[in-house]
Design a protein around this motif. Structure first.
Motif, short mmCIF file in Angstrom:
data_model
loop_
_atom_site.label_atom_id
_atom_site.label_comp_id
_atom_site.label_asym_id
_atom_site.label_seq_id
_atom_site.Cartn_x
_atom_site.Cartn_y
_atom_site.Cartn_z
N GLN A 121 0.83 -1.20 0.00
CA GLN A 121 0.00 0.00 0.00
C GLN A 121 0.88 1.27 0.00
O GLN A 121 0.90 2.02 0.97
CB GLN A 121 -0.93 0.00 1.22
CG GLN A 121 -1.89 -1.19 1.24
CD GLN A 121 -2.71 -1.24 2.52
OE1 GLN A 121 -2.21 -1.05 3.61
NE2 GLN A 121 -4.00 -1.50 2.37
N PRO A 122 1.61 1.47 -1.08
CA PRO A 122 2.55 2.60 -1.14
C PRO A 122 1.86 3.96 -1.07
O PRO A 122 2.51 4.97 -0.78
CB PRO A 122 3.25 2.41 -2.49
CG PRO A 122 2.29 1.60 -3.30
CD PRO A 122 1.60 0.71 -2.34
N GLN A 123 0.55 4.00 -1.34
CA GLN A 123 -0.15 5.28 -1.31
C GLN A 123 -0.20 5.90 0.09
O GLN A 123 -0.42 7.10 0.23
CB GLN A 123 -1.59 5.10 -1.84
CG GLN A 123 -2.53 4.30 -0.95
CD GLN A 123 -2.46 2.81 -1.22
OE1 GLN A 123 -1.50 2.32 -1.82
NE2 GLN A 123 -3.48 2.08 -0.79
N TYR A 124 0.02 5.07 1.11
CA TYR A 124 -0.01 5.60 2.48
C TYR A 124 1.28 6.33 2.85
O TYR A 124 1.32 7.08 3.83
CB TYR A 124 -0.26 4.48 3.49
CG TYR A 124 -1.68 3.96 3.46
CD1 TYR A 124 -2.76 4.83 3.46
CD2 TYR A 124 -1.94 2.59 3.44
CE1 TYR A 124 -4.07 4.36 3.43
CE2 TYR A 124 -3.24 2.11 3.42
CZ TYR A 124 -4.30 3.00 3.42
OH TYR A 124 -5.59 2.52 3.39
N LEU A 125 2.35 6.08 2.10
CA LEU A 125 3.62 6.71 2.42
C LEU A 125 3.55 8.21 2.14
O LEU A 125 3.14 8.64 1.05
CB LEU A 125 4.74 6.08 1.58
CG LEU A 125 6.17 6.49 1.92
CD1 LEU A 125 6.52 6.10 3.34
CD2 LEU A 125 7.15 5.84 0.95
N THR A 126 3.93 9.02 3.11
CA THR A 126 3.82 10.48 2.98
C THR A 126 5.18 11.10 2.67
O THR A 126 6.04 11.19 3.53
CB THR A 126 3.28 11.09 4.29
OG1 THR A 126 4.12 10.67 5.38
CG2 THR A 126 1.88 10.64 4.57
N GLY A 127 5.38 11.52 1.43
CA GLY A 127 6.54 12.32 1.05
C GLY A 127 7.86 11.55 0.95
O GLY A 127 8.07 10.53 1.59
N ARG A 128 8.75 12.07 0.12
CA ARG A 128 10.12 11.56 -0.04
C ARG A 128 10.15 10.04 -0.21
O ARG A 128 10.79 9.31 0.54
CB ARG A 128 10.99 11.98 1.16
CG ARG A 128 10.91 13.48 1.41
CD ARG A 128 11.98 13.95 2.35
NE ARG A 128 11.79 15.34 2.71
CZ ARG A 128 12.65 16.07 3.41
NH1 ARG A 128 13.78 15.52 3.83
NH2 ARG A 128 12.41 17.31 3.71
N VAL A 129 9.44 9.59 -1.21
CA VAL A 129 9.24 8.16 -1.42
C VAL A 129 10.54 7.40 -1.69
O VAL A 129 10.71 6.26 -1.28
CB VAL A 129 8.26 7.94 -2.61
CG1 VAL A 129 8.06 6.47 -2.88
CG2 VAL A 129 6.94 8.63 -2.34
N LYS A 130 11.49 8.04 -2.34
CA LYS A 130 12.70 7.34 -2.77
C LYS A 130 13.77 7.22 -1.69
O LYS A 130 14.81 6.61 -1.92
CB LYS A 130 13.29 8.05 -4.00
CG LYS A 130 12.37 8.01 -5.22
CD LYS A 130 13.01 8.67 -6.42
CE LYS A 130 12.08 8.62 -7.65
NZ LYS A 130 12.68 9.27 -8.84
N MET A 131 13.55 7.79 -0.52
CA MET A 131 14.55 7.71 0.54
C MET A 131 14.49 6.35 1.22
O MET A 131 13.42 5.77 1.40
CB MET A 131 14.30 8.81 1.59
CG MET A 131 14.54 10.21 1.09
SD MET A 131 14.20 11.47 2.34
CE MET A 131 15.54 11.17 3.50
N SER A 132 15.66 5.82 1.61
CA SER A 132 15.70 4.57 2.35
C SER A 132 15.32 4.83 3.81
O SER A 132 15.26 5.98 4.27
CB SER A 132 17.11 3.98 2.30
OG SER A 132 18.02 4.82 3.02
N TYR A 133 15.10 3.73 4.56
CA TYR A 133 14.74 3.89 5.97
C TYR A 133 15.83 4.62 6.73
O TYR A 133 15.56 5.52 7.54
CB TYR A 133 14.48 2.51 6.60
CG TYR A 133 14.67 2.51 8.10
CD1 TYR A 133 13.81 3.26 8.91
CD2 TYR A 133 15.70 1.80 8.70
CE1 TYR A 133 13.98 3.29 10.29
CE2 TYR A 133 15.87 1.81 10.07
CZ TYR A 133 15.02 2.56 10.87
OH TYR A 133 15.19 2.60 12.22
N THR A 134 17.10 4.25 6.48
CA THR A 134 18.22 4.88 7.20
C THR A 134 18.28 6.37 6.90
O THR A 134 18.49 7.19 7.80
CB THR A 134 19.54 4.20 6.80
OG1 THR A 134 19.47 2.80 7.10
CG2 THR A 134 20.72 4.83 7.54
N GLN A 135 18.09 6.71 5.63
CA GLN A 135 18.10 8.13 5.25
C GLN A 135 16.95 8.89 5.93
O GLN A 135 17.14 10.02 6.40
CB GLN A 135 18.00 8.27 3.73
CG GLN A 135 19.24 7.81 2.97
CD GLN A 135 19.01 7.79 1.47
OE1 GLN A 135 17.91 7.49 0.98
NE2 GLN A 135 20.06 8.12 0.70
#
Length: 557
Positions: free
Chosen positions: A366-380
């Motif tokens: 469900q990627p639509q729930y992700l808010t902003g800066r989609v291409k950043m990794s978790y660590t970033q």
């Protein structure tokens, strides 16, 4: 806090004020002035006495500052706190402030802004055998003389005479999201109604699909108080009049970000004047944060005065707050550890592979729930300060700030993902953790269990009354409480500087003493009013200085 008639209720004293003529008629001095046998010298003596007494009274009133720590009428007088937790202001000042505000607020034809604000319980002065770090931790900010002031310009007041009586143009707003997201949209709805010179229909709260909350505006807020507080600025009506039910209604669901009052008028004013009704959806963060001074003050008036929680919520919230308060000072932690927060922020819980796998799968499906800066990794994301502090990180942060192990904490927020395991690192360092579920007595929460907004409102009230407030993540509630607590007395709020401090968490070469010193120095800004810097899109609701608070003027309270 609702007032009934002219009766003033105070935790310490209850009186029924009289009019000046009534007070004079029962005075012993009346008989002196009414008799024809009174000598001229006696009359002069009495007049001199009255003048002297009047000046003495004015001097006393001016000597005592109006207390911003006066207790709400709905809260019963507290029992005496322990010797190490004395109050920051004397009871006599609280009584005096309550009397001064009460005696001037019984005239229902003139709404008094000062008496409409939600005022917190007094902060505690923590004393005893404390380390320097603990003393610094409990120390409250120096307000630098800033007090609420919402005086509008002459031009604004002149236009109000017409706008507050509008009967032809109506704005309908549908607010979405959780409690504090909806709250922000209601604030902007009032401002937009003012810009368009339209009457505002009581906002519609859209059913929340994530939390399955079907609460309506009157379930959460005191509608009559909302209407009364704003009646000098905007006309608020409960529903559309029958004359406008069948007219053409333009529904606008998409508005660009950061629109100005000029854009709003150019886009909608003519159309609204012709059609009579405008429906707006999707207002979240659309209106510019940098508005003219009068509209910024209106924002503060809505947020800190008009939006008072409904009676049942306010009553229980006050009871929960008092139960925390009578035991001494406490810290409110707004922990954002719910499953949906981890999904929306694109972050991981720190609870281990089993839990992180569940979150990762939802994020991918469900990627639509992700808010902003989609291409950043978790660590970033984490190192950029975009993730909530987990329980372990919050425990290290609190220890570095100087919080004593014996400190009492109120945990605001929903059920953490991972249950008790999610809180275990924090509980190990600070065992005195309380949630509303454990603070409430049997059956008290039952009326609100199907309303996430009402439960969030209870957290808001208890956090509002705390000595120190610390959010683990930004968010609407954290920003609202930061500004609300500043507005009502500069109560200490600490926003973790995650972007700067998280790399220090990974540096094993830094000693605990050095780490603590750096963290305390990094958060010194919590000890003074934080000014809103124009042009940087900082919300006046989070930073009410200097637009809504000033060092000069008559003030609000």
């Amino acid at each position: 806090m609702a007032r009934s008639g002219r009766v003033i209720r105070n935790p310490f004293i209850s009186i029924t004020p009289r009019s000046s003529t009534q007070l004079f008629s029962v005075s012993p001095l009346t008989s002196i002035f009414s008799t024809k046998k009174t000598s001229a010298s006696l009359s002069i003596f009495v007049l001199s006495f009255l003048v002297s007494f009047t000046f003495l009274g004015i001097s006393i009133v001016r000597f005592f500052p109006s207390s911003q720590d006066s207790i709400q009428c709905s809260i019963v007088s507290p029992t005496s706190p322990s010797p190490h937790h004395s109050l920051s202001s004397s009871y006599s000042q609280i009584i005096l402030a309550a009397l001064l505000s009460g005696l001037n607020s019984y005239n229902e034809s003139e709404p008094r802004v000062g008496s409409s604000a939600m005022v917190p319980l007094p902060v505690h002065v923590v004393s005893g055998n404390l380390s320097e770090e603990e003393k610094e931790f409990w120390k409250q900010p120096d307000g630098k003389g800033y007090r609420p002031c919402l005086d509008s310009s002459i031009g604004y007041r002149r236009r109000s005479a017409k706008i507050s009586k509008e009967t032809n143009k109506f704005l309908v707003v549908v607010a979405t999201g959780g409690l504090n997201q909806q709250r922000n949209q209601v604030i902007d709805a009032v401002v937009i109604a003012r810009i368009l010179e339209a009457a505002l229909v009581v906002p519609i709260l859209q059913v929340n699909q994530i939390w399955e909350d079907e609460s309506e505006f009157p379930d959460i807020y005191d509608v009559e108080h909302f209407k009364k507080t704003l009646r000098a600025d905007v006309r608020v009506v409960t529903s559309l009049p029958s004359t406008h039910l069948m007219v053409k209604q333009t529904i606008v669901a998409q508005i660009p970000y950061n629109v100005s009052p000029h854009w709003i008028r150019a886009k909608f004013f003519k159309q609204l004047s012709q059609e009579g009704v405008l429906v707006l959806k999707g207002l979240d963060s659309r209106l510019s944060k940098n508005l003219p001074a009068d509209l910024q003050k209106l924002r503060c008036k809505v947020a800190f005065h008009a939006l008072r929680f409904a009676g049942p919520i306010l009553q229980l919230g006050n009871q929960l707050a008092r139960r925390m308060w009578v035991e001494g000072p406490y810290i409110a932690l707004h922990l954002r550890l719910e499953k949906d927060v981890w999904v929306r922020t694109g972050c991981l819980t720190g609870l281990g592979p089993e839990y992180d796998k569940i979150i990762t799968q939802i994020q991918k499906s469900q990627p639509q729930y992700l808010t902003g800066r989609v291409k950043m990794s978790y660590t970033q994301r984490r190192l950029s300060g975009l993730c909530p502090l987990n329980a372990l990180e919050m425990a290290r942060f609190l220890k570095a700030l100087g919080a004593p192990r014996s400190a009492r904490f109120y945990i605001a927020g929903g059920e953490p993902f991972g249950g008790s395991k999610a809180l275990q690192p924090l509980t190990a360092e600070f065992p005195n953790l309380v949630r509303k579920e454990t603070l409430a007595r049997e059956g008290e929460l039952s009326p609100f269990l199907n309303s996430s907004s009402a439960l969030s409102a209870l957290d808001y009230i208890v956090s509002f009354n705390s000595d120190i407030f610390i959010p683990s993540h930004g968010g609407n509630m954290g920003r609202s409480l930061q500004g609300h607590r500043a507005y009502t007395g500069h109560r200490k709020s600490i926003r973790p500087n995650k972007r700067t401090m998280l790399p220090l968490f990974e540096d094993s070469s830094i000693s605990d003493k050095e780490f603590s010193s750096i963290i305390r120095s990094m958060h010194n800004n919590s000890m003074m009013p934080q000014l809103r810097k124009k042009g940087r899109d900082k919300d006046v609701i989070a930073y009410p200085v200097p637009e809504c608070m000033c060092r000069h003027g008559t003030g609000v309270f």
